[in-house]
Scaffold this motif. Sequence first.
Motif, PDB file in Angstrom:
ATOM      1  N   LEU A   5     -10.458 -83.573 -82.657  1.00  0.00           N
ATOM      2  CA  LEU A   5     -10.746 -82.224 -82.173  1.00  0.00           C
ATOM      3  C   LEU A   5      -9.926 -81.241 -82.999  1.00  0.00           C
ATOM      4  CD1 LEU A   5     -10.853 -82.390 -78.259  1.00  0.00           C
ATOM      5  CD2 LEU A   5     -12.670 -81.568 -79.751  1.00  0.00           C
ATOM      6  N   SER A   6     -10.609 -80.370 -83.726  1.00  0.00           N
ATOM      7  CA  SER A   6      -9.942 -79.427 -84.617  1.00  0.00           C
ATOM      8  C   SER A   6     -10.280 -77.995 -84.225  1.00  0.00           C
ATOM      9  CB  SER A   6     -10.375 -79.673 -86.067  1.00  0.00           C
ATOM     10  OG  SER A   6     -10.100 -81.005 -86.459  1.00  0.00           O
ATOM     11  N   ARG A   7      -9.367 -77.098 -84.497  1.00  0.00           N
ATOM     12  CA  ARG A   7      -9.540 -75.697 -84.135  1.00  0.00           C
ATOM     13  C   ARG A   7     -10.636 -75.057 -84.981  1.00  0.00           C
ATOM     14  NH1 ARG A   7      -7.603 -70.565 -85.497  1.00  0.00           N
ATOM     15  NH2 ARG A   7      -6.988 -69.248 -83.725  1.00  0.00           N
ATOM     16  N   ARG A  67     -12.326 -75.780 -79.953  1.00  0.00           N
ATOM     17  CA  ARG A  67     -12.126 -76.953 -80.792  1.00  0.00           C
ATOM     18  C   ARG A  67     -13.400 -77.783 -80.851  1.00  0.00           C
ATOM     19  NH1 ARG A  67      -7.182 -80.393 -78.981  1.00  0.00           N
ATOM     20  NH2 ARG A  67      -8.224 -80.271 -76.954  1.00  0.00           N
TER      21      ARG A  67
END
Length: 342
Positions: free
Chosen positions: A311-313, A319
């Motif tokens: 999970l990335s911004r 996210r």
Amino acid sequence: MVDAGNSSPLVTVRDLNVHFKRSRRAGQPVRAVDGVDLDIFTGETLCIVGESGSGKTTLVRAIGHLAPITSGSVRFGDVDVAHLRRSELRTMRRRVQYVFQDPFESFDRRQSIFSIVAQPLRVHKLAGSQSDIEERVHEALEECGLEPAGEFARLYPHQLSGGQRQRVSIAAALVLRPELLVADEPVSMLDVSVRSDILSLFVRLKQSHQMTLLFVTHDLSVAWEIADRIAVMYLGKVVEEGSADQVIGRPANPYTHALVGAIPVPDPHDVAPEPGVRGDIGDIVGIPEGCRFHPRCPYADERCPAVIPPLSRVGEGHRSACVRNDELDLVAPHRLATGSIG
């Protein structure tokens, strides 16, 4: 709406795993929840969405330790639910109460409505005199729209409609004044004509009792109506998380984009055509390598079978788990009507 950035988590979930053994001969376990990180902020409504088989129910049951936790932590403040003894669990469960999909199956049909709503008070040893119990039960029934409470208290589950039984289930949870109310697909078995009333009831009770609401649904249009934030699950993992506006209005993950595209609209001709999703969610026992959605994803490339995306911004409080987060510019196929159910 709660500002998660200025609020403290009521519940903190870290690397939560719920794996079920199939049999001695069956090989790998079923990874129903597989490495989930999640914060539930005080006073918010967080919706968990996804198709059947995505792990939504197992996740919310594990938060109250109703499902066995294989590893990871679920913290209510300084208390780790995963390591509590049985006596300590009972105390903790006063803080979190559940409303299930089918209240008729969760009731003892031999008990009256009064007995059903009074039972949590007795189990948790909060019952005083009989008059005190009656007062609290009647108050909970009236708050849930079952009036006159005295008449409903004398009835039995088979004498009520589906919507009325769900109101009784909510009253039985409400009578303990929980900090966290978990609602697992509470309107999916109800007639369309009563769904809006039950959703409005949840919103009203959450506000009046300053509770936190964790709401499970497969219907994004329901999440749009009530959620502050949405977490999207697919095959045991959270693949997108953000505000309702972000997740539904500007989905970053191809799976979320597909879910939004499946929401019925009055005129399908108003929706721009998008690449289709192949197949169904598949078998959770045979989880694919790499990104779990890649066998169905119209945007998959050669990296997807090899990389498990974190999970990335992708925005403030938003996210997504996709190796193409920086490449894809997914536009919501349509926006839901912004009506209020208040």
